[in-house]
Design an enzyme around this catalytic site. Structure first.
Site, short mmCIF file in Angstrom:
data_model
loop_
_atom_site.label_atom_id
_atom_site.label_comp_id
_atom_site.label_asym_id
_atom_site.label_seq_id
_atom_site.Cartn_x
_atom_site.Cartn_y
_atom_site.Cartn_z
N GLU A 271 0.78 -1.23 0.00
CA GLU A 271 0.00 0.00 0.00
C GLU A 271 0.82 1.28 0.00
O GLU A 271 0.49 2.22 0.72
CB GLU A 271 -0.92 0.01 1.23
CG GLU A 271 -0.20 0.18 2.58
CD GLU A 271 0.33 -1.08 3.21
OE1 GLU A 271 0.74 -1.03 4.39
OE2 GLU A 271 0.35 -2.12 2.54
N GLU A 304 -6.03 -2.61 0.22
CA GLU A 304 -4.95 -1.65 -0.03
C GLU A 304 -5.48 -0.22 -0.01
O GLU A 304 -4.78 0.70 0.44
CB GLU A 304 -4.26 -1.96 -1.36
CG GLU A 304 -3.71 -3.37 -1.50
CD GLU A 304 -2.76 -3.78 -0.39
OE1 GLU A 304 -2.19 -2.90 0.28
OE2 GLU A 304 -2.59 -5.00 -0.19
N GLU A 326 -3.00 -3.66 9.72
CA GLU A 326 -3.50 -4.81 8.97
C GLU A 326 -4.87 -5.24 9.47
O GLU A 326 -5.73 -5.65 8.68
CB GLU A 326 -2.50 -5.97 9.04
CG GLU A 326 -1.15 -5.68 8.44
CD GLU A 326 -1.22 -5.26 6.97
OE1 GLU A 326 -2.23 -5.55 6.30
OE2 GLU A 326 -0.25 -4.63 6.49
#
Length: 602
Positions: A271, A304, A326
């Protein structure tokens, strides 16, 4: 051994130890990197130059840079030639060469490039011979690409220039502000951690959708195939960016956003702020993709995109809180998938993600969500099902515990408080507390800093006329450590007349559940309806019998998946009990008796 001076850096070790990172964060301010690389086809070494600007206090301290390359070919400190001290993957500029306030270092160096294991990766296309290069420096490999302060909480602004071979084009974190034949200069970025710095170059083609500035970069040999997919990919990506902007009450935080498809990319995606790199095979699907392949692509794009806020706008202070970015990316992926792609069962997919984490979390040696980490050399160990599966489960539990409006208000507050900065899990908990007016420290510690998961089951009985008379929800620690977890659950009773549910806070070993009425003759009691909890949720023997009956059917796909998972857990328990031994049906009955505390022989 203590340092000779109070303001001297800690004893230098390999990697990036926490003590050094904390010392640098206290002493260094307003860091800026101006980088230039000369890219050539096939070159194993890439020449680079760096102008590093950093502000020091009234009493300058040593500048300690991370650098895992050959000694720089030259170093200039505030306009004067200097010789750096090279120690254990470090370049040290002594305090005597520095001044109060702004200091500028200029270096010439070379970075490694290769097919694998290098910070600058190369791919040679077998179809047309074209070559592509791209960076990959997460979690702490920027120091193999250029000298830097390679820690997530010391954000910096980057300016990048590239010299390119004929026919190449490049994409990076920021928009290009000047392009000529063989050269491109990019605008200065917003403050970023080093692990989010990125660029890619080669004979790419860039595809767009009308009225959408996002570009989809693809290698030349796959451009025709990508044109068939670009419309759907870019449309979902645009919907995701707009949905997140509304949910977080904050516009997309960077100057531009591009998607770059890369062959043989080692992850599903990365990302980088303003330029997400994606595994080409995960995006350019077969001509007749399966539903699973389309789901995985949608999840990848949404994951992302969510990182642009969680991870990029607000960065984890240290990689022991990897779960913070995450976990949020996977939780927000499920929420966005539900809103934007209703053809997929978002929460069934989320349940499968959680299940993989539970199965690891209930084994010996499981680690907490907050992964103990003293050196970023070990940061890759933090990646795995606990960060990607248990962490989003905790966030869904937090939303259920606090209520969706309170949770959303806390998330917006967290992003507002720490925008373009760094935060840790305690900052998030404080945001939850501000929004809810509740004290959540003990609840959070139990989930974040301790490994493991509860085993939960419902015990119930029917009265003399067959109606549900009593239900208890119980938990225990399958690892035998006698720990208890606090979580809010929804329990559902399924009977001949329908389904009734009730919510309960399970914080003790056993609680009684009320308000489960009107179901008629009870068939099955599900202890985690809606899948808001985390742990092993088992069925009692009566519920197992009902679930296995040919006529039993549940229309809800999530509930069906949970019942199937609970039945499979019973099988797994039986197999564990009789591993490497002989068994018959009576052993299975005894396993059910041990699990339920009931006599079932008759």
């Amino acid at each position: 051994m203590p340092s000779a001076r109070a303001d001297a850096p800690p004893t230098l070790e390999a990697g990036v130890p926490r003590a050094l990172a904390e010392w640098r964060a206290r002493h260094y301010r307003d860091v800026r990197y101006e980088l230039e690389f000369r890219l050539s086809p096939g070159a194993a070494r890439v020449p680079g130059t760096l102008a590093l600007s950093v502000t020091l206090g009234a009493r300058p301290v040593d500048l300690v840079l991370d650098w895992r390359g050959e000694p720089p070919q030259s170093l200039e400190v505030n306009g004067a030639q200097a010789q750096p001290e090279v120690r254990k993957d470090r370049l040290v500029v002594p305090a005597r060469l520095l001044e109060p306030g702004r200091n500028v270092l200029r270096l010439r160096f070379e970075a490694a490039a290769g097919d694998a294991g290098a910070p600058l990766l190369r791919y040679r296309d077998a179809e047309d011979g074209a070559e592509y290069v791209y960076t990959l420096v997460v979690p702490a490999d920027a120091s193999a690409l250029f000298p830097c302060f390679d820690q997530p909480d010391l954000r910096a602004r980057f300016r990048l220039s590239l010299e390119l071979p004929a026919g190449w084009r490049a994409v990076a974190n920021a928009p290009a502000e000047a392009e000529t034949a063989g050269r491109v200069r990019f605008a200065e970025t917003a403050p970023l951690p080093t692990y989010l710095f990125a660029f890619a170059a080669g004979p790419f083609e860039a595809l767009t959708n009308a009225d959408d500035p996002v570009r989809l970069f693809v290698r030349r040999a796959r451009a025709e195939r990508a044109r068939a997919e670009a419309g759907e990919v870019l449309a979902l990506n645009r919907a995701a960016l707009d949905w997140y902007a509304r949910y977080f009450a904050r516009p997309y935080p960077f100057a531009k956003y591009d998607l770059v498809l890369l062959p043989e990319f080692p992850y599903g995606g990365m990302e980088h702020a303003g330029a997400t790199f994606l595994n080409e095979e995960r995006v350019l699907l077969p001509q007749t993709p399966s539903a699973t392949e389309r789901l995985r692509r949608a999840q990848l794009l949404l994951h992302e995109a969510a990182h642009q806020w969680f991870g990029n706008l607000v960065t984890l202070r240290w990689f022991d809180d990897l779960w913070l970015k995450e976990g949020f990316a996977n939780f927000m992926t499920a929420k966005a998938l539900e809103a934007l792609a209703s053809e997929f069962d978002a929460w069934v997919a989320f349940h499968a993600l959680k299940t993989s984490a539970v199965r690891i979390d209930t084994t010996r040696g499981a680690t907490p969500i907050r992964y103990p980490l003293e050196n970023l050399a070990d940061a890759k160990s933090a990646y795995g099902p606990i960060a990607y599966g248990k962490a989003p489960a905790l966030l869904r539990q937090a939303e259920f515990l606090l209520g969706e409006p309170v949770f959303r208000r806390a998330v917006r507050d967290f992003l507002r408080q720490h925008a373009f900065g760094a935060a840790d899990w305690r900052d998030l908990v404080r945001a939850f507390e501000r929004a809810s007016g509740r004290r959540l420290g003990a609840w959070a510690i139990g989930w974040v800093e301790r490994a493991g998961a509860p085993t939960v089951r419902a015990r119930w009985r029917a009265d003399s006329v067959g109606r549900l008379a009593e239900v208890h929800l119980e938990q225990h620690d399958g690892a035998g450590a006698r720990r208890l977890w606090s979580q809010r659950l929804r329990i559902a009773a399924i009977g001949t007349h329908g389904i009734a549910s009730a919510e309960v806070l399970l914080s003790r070993a056993s609680v009684r559940v009320r308000a489960l009425e009107g179901v008629g003759a009870p068939q099955l009691v599900l202890p985690n309806a809606g899948d808001f909890g985390y742990g092993r949720f088992l069925l009692d023997p009566q519920s197992q019998e009902s679930a296995l009956a040919p006529e039993f059917d549940i229309a809800d796909p999530l509930m069906k998946a949970q019942i199937a998972e609970a039945l499979w857990e019973a099988v797994r328990d039986f197999l564990r009990q009789h591993a490497f031994g002989a068994a018959d049906w009576r052993d299975l009955v005894r396993a059910f008796e041990r699990a339920s505390g009931r006599r079932l022989g008759a």
